[in-house]
Motif scaffolding. Structure first.
Motif, mmCIF file in Angstrom:
data_model
loop_
_atom_site.group_PDB
_atom_site.id
_atom_site.type_symbol
_atom_site.label_atom_id
_atom_site.label_comp_id
_atom_site.label_asym_id
_atom_site.label_seq_id
_atom_site.Cartn_x
_atom_site.Cartn_y
_atom_site.Cartn_z
ATOM 1 N N ARG A 1 40.539 35.554 43.360
ATOM 2 C CA ARG A 1 40.477 37.017 43.344
ATOM 3 C C ARG A 1 41.819 37.591 43.777
ATOM 4 N N CYS B 1 42.443 43.670 43.440
ATOM 5 C CA CYS B 1 41.323 43.836 42.506
ATOM 6 C C CYS B 1 40.062 44.317 43.212
ATOM 7 N N ASP B 2 39.426 45.345 42.624
ATOM 8 C CA ASP B 2 38.129 45.791 43.144
ATOM 9 C C ASP B 2 37.048 45.715 42.063
ATOM 10 N N GLU C 1 42.993 50.304 45.857
ATOM 11 C CA GLU C 1 41.567 50.597 45.949
ATOM 12 C C GLU C 1 41.039 50.273 47.345
ATOM 13 N N ARG D 1 38.780 48.832 50.323
ATOM 14 C CA ARG D 1 38.061 47.571 50.529
ATOM 15 C C ARG D 1 38.713 46.390 49.819
ATOM 16 N N THR D 2 39.983 46.526 49.443
ATOM 17 C CA THR D 2 40.716 45.386 48.910
ATOM 18 C C THR D 2 41.688 44.881 49.982
#
Length: 384
Positions: free
Chosen positions: A20, A24-25, A203, A205-206
């Motif tokens: 990941r 990236c979200d 973004e 919470r990344t």
């Protein structure tokens, strides 16, 4: 229940990645050995759910298919064959008509996979290259280097893909140094039929958002973003690509038809976790996480997380915004109406943001950098 037939465009989300990326979200689950058979079973159930819910008859020919992710190249040859089988139970796929795009990561794509996908019916490949500088690729956390990216393009063409697109990302934090002009030159030398640009968005919470909060890296700079966008647009046009949309460039005849289904506000069906679909006037979105999406289908609840009805004002704003983001621009009728309401588009033309061609008004490079503000003001004039 819909009284019309099913949409002619189909998006399918494959939610698995070997790694990941820190920016990236998307709906992505790390998996070196993805549960492809379970994913196919879920897609099969969702297809049946949509047809039964809307009373659609099977058998219509699809105009476009787009398989995105995630990393669809991790599904291998058998996964794409299985997907084709499940789609074909409800739709007709016409090799002479249907544009079928699949995304792939250069690290998990090879000539064998390309030949298999091509035989299955995939006829357009989108490679997530992102950069053609090894230091930049390392910072991005990509699993390939510049050499592997170029090899993947060659393998795709050797496998019979006449239409190959590559993605490039720009607007990175100030700590990431790059010679973007040299990368554009290298991208043009690949002689792909299509390129898509992505400006980095931080973004919530990344990991990237947390790094910026902790001061480990700086936030992307708006001035750098704008300068790099101008450079990319200028140099790709000079290399013979048509900028037919704010972020997309194509050789003659190589525009992505599937993307036009979004920009034209035509209906499209979307399958898989987090997939967003549009059955006018309803926009819907699926359960985000893979495990919860699979469970929702297994228990008969259906795939949807939510939906909304697009009202007249939202529809008008969408039409303006989507028109301005493409080289089709605003219709003469719309321009006459807002002009009669007192909004002078000539002022924006004098500022270098819009230009008039054959009776239609289109955004310039500078206008695309101000797209949201221009569209909002035009929508306000339309409602006045």
């Amino acid at each position: 229940m819909s009284t019309e037939g099913p949409p002619r465009s189909l998006y399918v989300h494959f939610p698995f990645c070997a790694h990941r990326c820190h920016y990236c979200d998307f709906s992505v689950q790390r998996a070196s050995d993805p549960p492809v058979s379970r994913w196919l079973a879920a897609i099969e159930v969702e297809l049946a759910w949509w047809f039964e819910r809307n009373g659609w008859d099977p058998g219509d020919t699809l105009d476009t298919i787009f398989v995105g992710g995630g990393t669809p190249s991790l599904m291998g040859p058998a996964g794409m064959e299985g997907l084709a089988s499940r789609i074909s139970a409800w739709f007709r796929i016409d090799p002479a008509h249907t544009e079928w795009t699949a995304e792939a990561n250069p690290a998990s794509f090879d000539a064998h996979l390309g030949s298999s996908w091509r035989a299955t019916g995939v006829n357009r490949l989108s490679l997530g290259v992102q950069a053609l500088d090894d230091a930049v690729l390392t910072w991005l956390g990509r699993l390939h280097d510049r050499r592997r990216a170029a090899e993947a393009v060659t393998e795709a063409m050797d496998a019979g893909f006449e239409r190959v697109s590559v993605d490039l990302i720009f607007g990175l934090p100030p700590e990431v140094k790059r010679d973007l002009g040299a990368e554009v030159e290298a991208a043009a030398a690949l002689d792909v039929s299509h390129l898509s640009l992505y400006g980095l968005t931080v973004e919530p919470r990344t990991p990237l958002a947390e790094w910026i909060r902790l001061g480990r890296v700086g936030a992307p700079d708006e001035e750098r973003y704008a300068d790099e966008y101008r450079l990319l647009s200028r140099d790709l046009r000079a290399a013979g690509y048509e900028q037919y949309e704010v972020s997309n460039f194509a050789r003659p005849g190589a525009q992505c038809r599937h993307n036009w289904s979004y920009w034209n506000r035509t209906s499209y069906l979307a399958l898989g976790p987090s997939a967003h679909g549009f059955l006018p006037p309803i926009r819907s979105w699926n359960v985000f996480r893979w495990d919860r999406y699979e469970r929702a289908l297994q228990t008969g609840r259906g795939p949807l997380e939510g939906w909304e009805r697009v009202g007249p004002e939202e529809e008008e704003l969408e039409r303006i915004w989507l028109g301005l983001r493409t080289n089709r621009g605003l219709t003469p009728d719309f321009v006459r109406k807002v002009s009669s309401d007192g909004l002078r588009l000539d002022d924006w033309a004098d500022a270098g943001w819009l230009e008039e061609r054959n009776g239609r008004w289109m955004a310039t490079i500078e206008g695309w950098l101000r797209l949201d503000a221009i569209a909002a003001e035009l929508a306000g004039a339309e409602r006045a």
